[in-house]
Design a protein around this motif. Structure first.
Motif, PDB file in Angstrom:
ATOM      1  N   PHE A  97       0.934  -1.290   0.053  1.00 18.79           N
ATOM      2  CA  PHE A  97       0.032   0.009  -0.046  1.00 18.79           C
ATOM      3  C   PHE A  97       0.835   1.281   0.159  1.00 18.79           C
ATOM      4  CE2 PHE A  97      -2.726  -3.243   1.393  1.00 18.79           C
ATOM      5  CZ  PHE A  97      -4.013  -2.986   0.821  1.00 18.79           C
ATOM      6  N   LYS A 105      -1.395   8.335  -1.131  1.00 16.60           N
ATOM      7  CA  LYS A 105      -1.296   9.398  -2.481  1.00 16.60           C
ATOM      8  C   LYS A 105      -1.815  10.545  -1.876  1.00 16.60           C
ATOM      9  CE  LYS A 105      -4.215   9.600  -6.459  1.00 16.60           C
ATOM     10  NZ  LYS A 105      -5.080   9.043  -7.402  1.00 16.60           N
ATOM     11  N   GLN A 109      -4.586   9.606   0.456  1.00 17.10           N
ATOM     12  CA  GLN A 109      -5.433   8.516   0.369  1.00 17.10           C
ATOM     13  C   GLN A 109      -4.532   7.029   0.483  1.00 17.10           C
ATOM     14  OE1 GLN A 109      -6.728   7.728  -3.811  1.00 17.10           O
ATOM     15  NE2 GLN A 109      -8.676   6.870  -3.004  1.00 17.10           N
ATOM     16  N   THR A 114      -3.888   3.822  -0.920  1.00 13.86           N
ATOM     17  CA  THR A 114      -4.283   3.190  -2.011  1.00 13.86           C
ATOM     18  C   THR A 114      -2.861   2.118  -2.242  1.00 13.86           C
ATOM     19  OG1 THR A 114      -4.757   3.507  -4.389  1.00 13.86           O
ATOM     20  CG2 THR A 114      -2.988   4.901  -3.531  1.00 13.86           C
ATOM     21  N   GLN A 115      -2.970   1.689  -3.684  1.00 11.01           N
ATOM     22  CA  GLN A 115      -1.916   0.839  -4.187  1.00 11.01           C
ATOM     23  C   GLN A 115      -1.124   1.347  -5.369  1.00 11.01           C
ATOM     24  OE1 GLN A 115      -3.913  -3.155  -4.184  1.00 11.01           O
ATOM     25  NE2 GLN A 115      -2.431  -3.839  -2.885  1.00 11.01           N
ATOM     26  N   ASP A 116       0.029   1.204  -5.271  1.00 16.31           N
ATOM     27  CA  ASP A 116       0.613   1.954  -6.364  1.00 16.31           C
ATOM     28  C   ASP A 116       1.691   1.283  -7.290  1.00 16.31           C
ATOM     29  OD1 ASP A 116       1.852   3.952  -8.285  1.00 16.31           O
ATOM     30  OD2 ASP A 116       3.447   4.416  -6.652  1.00 16.31           O
ATOM     31  N   HIS A 149      -6.540  -2.253  -8.325  1.00 19.66           N
ATOM     32  CA  HIS A 149      -6.006  -2.102  -6.913  1.00 19.66           C
ATOM     33  C   HIS A 149      -7.163  -1.753  -5.990  1.00 19.66           C
ATOM     34  CE1 HIS A 149      -5.765   2.335  -8.557  1.00 19.66           C
ATOM     35  NE2 HIS A 149      -6.367   2.558  -7.341  1.00 19.66           N
ATOM     36  N   GLU A 203      -8.336   0.425  -2.474  1.00 17.75           N
ATOM     37  CA  GLU A 203      -7.947   1.628  -2.120  1.00 17.75           C
ATOM     38  C   GLU A 203      -9.178   2.221  -1.014  1.00 17.75           C
ATOM     39  OE1 GLU A 203      -7.262   4.540  -5.358  1.00 17.75           O
ATOM     40  OE2 GLU A 203      -9.222   4.609  -5.777  1.00 17.75           O
ATOM     41  N   GLU A 204      -8.916   3.310  -0.543  1.00 17.36           N
ATOM     42  CA  GLU A 204     -10.260   3.665   0.360  1.00 17.36           C
ATOM     43  C   GLU A 204     -10.752   4.983  -0.376  1.00 17.36           C
ATOM     44  OE1 GLU A 204      -8.954   5.486   3.981  1.00 17.36           O
ATOM     45  OE2 GLU A 204      -6.877   6.507   3.183  1.00 17.36           O
ATOM     46  N   TYR A 238       3.766   9.718  -4.309  1.00 19.92           N
ATOM     47  CA  TYR A 238       3.458   8.404  -3.711  1.00 19.92           C
ATOM     48  C   TYR A 238       4.493   7.999  -2.796  1.00 19.92           C
ATOM     49  CZ  TYR A 238      -0.473   7.446  -6.833  1.00 19.92           C
ATOM     50  OH  TYR A 238      -1.650   7.228  -7.520  1.00 19.92           O
TER      51      TYR A 238
END
Length: 488
Positions: free
Chosen positions: A85, A88, A100, A102-104, A131, A133-134, A280
């Motif tokens: 994770f 962002k 946020q 998230t996944q990158d 991916h 994320e919230e 990120y």
């Protein structure tokens, strides 16, 4: 508009990639135990964690991971066994932490595709990745005359983002892709797919280039499109707008756009951010997520039969038309009802006709879904058997027996047909009498028939059906009627 687009398509090619956000139907949020239920009063489902208070730590929701894996498997993705994770960073008033999660670099699903069926054939739309994320909260600008209000119930609700390759070349392809994604999340029961409530949202990346070119043009991203039709309208408008700019010697600026559903036009929301604008970096409060093949296999066992598999079954094995198979598989509950129905009858075409005819009409008239329908598939199969065996004709079955079966769902079709005296008479003397009475009533039409006007048969059959109250075999009676008229 259509002809204009068609003309410009000869010179320019449309290029579209979509980013689809699906709100996962978990009970709690993705990094906290707050309720993720829709429809609560403003700021009722919040806590220090979802508000981003200092000292709070996120904890990953296992069910959200399972749902993301299910979607990846349904889209033929490779499931990433080790994914991480990231934070962002950007500022919105409704983003409590100022970033946020998230996944990158290492998202949960890689590659894959979704099959869409178009007027000119099928096409696989490639997926770049999916991916986790919230979600952010929600800003409301129409609740107060001077201030914007913020509801943070949605902050922290789990999302998957499905990011396609720039594979679509028309608004039709984009519409079909979204339709298939919505169908998949509903079959998997991981998202309700309601775009009007925001649980499925779409951003469209749109660019144009000269037909035959290999490099992409500058793209514009249209944000938060809330219906499949609006996605298509935005794409069509952007194609026109961008081509006109290029044709007039202008340059396409890479901006984020808003779509006005009332006017069908886009406007600049802000200059397009690039990945480095988000700064990120790895989320320090969450360890990498490690999965194994045993876990993937267990998730796979919980998967339902997916719509494309059913579609192939219905067309290749049952011999149904593409249209019939498409209608049945468009809705998971409808397909499940059909599956139970064909377990009790092998007259598949009749099963389709009943579902798409009387049953759909009944559901529409009473504003019901198939899950609310009281007539059990086995009972409907009994009705089909009565018609197939010639014990009741189709008109009487649909107009008289079917409504009574819906009312009396505890009775089988044969029993109720007998109680209502709807079974076809096997007495040839009765049929002969109905035929003679009809002929006697229209002597002038007998003469017309003898002169070659075969269309009058319908008049005689109508009278016979009326006299017999439908309790005859139309095909057999029609043959007997012709024989009697020929003998006159």
């Amino acid at each position: 508009m259509i002809s204009t687009i068609a003309g410009k398509s000869d010179k320019y090619e449309l290029v579209v990639g979509l980013e689809v956000h699906a709100q996962l139907s978990t009970l709690s949020k993705v990094f906290s135990s707050d309720s993720a239920a829709f429809g609560a009063g403003p700021n009722e489902h919040i806590s220090p964690i979802s508000l981003g208070h200092p000292g709070t730590l996120p904890k990953l929701n296992k069910k959200a991971v399972e749902y993301a894996v299910k979607m990846g498997l349904a889209c033929n993705c490779t499931i990433n066994l080790r994914n991480t994770f990231a934070r962002k960073n950007y500022f919105y008033a409704d983003l409590p932490k100022g970033y946020q999660i998230t996944q990158d670099q290492m998202p949960i699903c890689l590659g894959g595709s979704v099959l869409v069926r178009l007027a000119n054939g099928a096409k696989n739309i490639a997926i770049h990745h999916i991916h986790l994320e919230e979600d952010a909260g929600k800003s409301m600008h129409d609740q107060d005359h001077s201030d914007s209000l913020i509801d943070l119930n949605r902050a922290g609700v789990p999302l998957i983002e499905i990011v396609t390759e720039p594979d679509m070349r028309s608004s039709e392809e984009a519409g079909h892709f979204l339709t298939e994604v919505r169908k998949l999340v509903r079959y998997l029961d991981i998202c309700d797919g309601n775009m009007e409530e925001g649980s499925l949202r779409c951003d469209a990346n749109i660019s144009v280039r000269l037909r035959g070119a290999t490099t992409y043009g500058n793209r514009c991203e249209v944000k938060n499109l809330n219906s499949i039709r609006n996605v298509q309208r935005a794409i069509e408008h952007e194609f026109e707008r961008q081509v006109n700019i290029i044709e007039n010697g202008g340059h396409i600026d890479q901006n984020t756009l808003n779509f006005n559903a009332d006017t069908g036009e886009t406007s600049v929301l802000r200059s397009k951010e690039m990945a480095n604008d988000y700064r990120y970096f790895p989320e320090p409060d969450l360890t990498p997520l490690s999965l194994n093949q045993e876990y993937i296999d267990k998730v796979l066992l919980t998967m339902p039969v997916l719509p494309n598999v059913l579609y192939e079954k219905y067309t290749a094995q049952l011999g149904l038309s593409d249209y019939d198979a498409g209608v049945i598989t468009a809705d998971k509950d409808f397909a499940q009802y059909f599956e139970q129905l064909i377990a009790s009858t092998d007259n598949y075409k009749a099963a389709v006709n009943w579902l798409m005819g009387p049953i759909k009409s009944y559901l529409n008239d009473h504003s019901l879904s198939i899950t609310d329908f009281t007539l059990k598939p086995g009972t409907l199969a009994g009705l089909i058997k009565l018609v197939d065996s010639g014990k009741i004709n189709n008109t009487v079955a649909s107009h008289k027996l079917f409504p009574e079966l819906v009312k009396h769902g505890d009775k089988d079709a044969a029993t109720l047909a007998a109680e209502l005296n709807l079974l076809i008479s096997a007495d040839n003397d009765d049929v002969s009498r109905f035929i003679q009475d009809a002929i006697a009533k229209f002597p002038d039409k007998v003469i017309e028939y003898k002169k070659g006007k075969k269309g009058v048969l319908g008049l005689f059959m109508g009278e016979i059906m009326k006299s017999s109250k439908g309790k005859i075999d139309p095909q057999k009676t029609n043959q007997l009627l012709i024989k009697e008229l020929e003998s006159k």
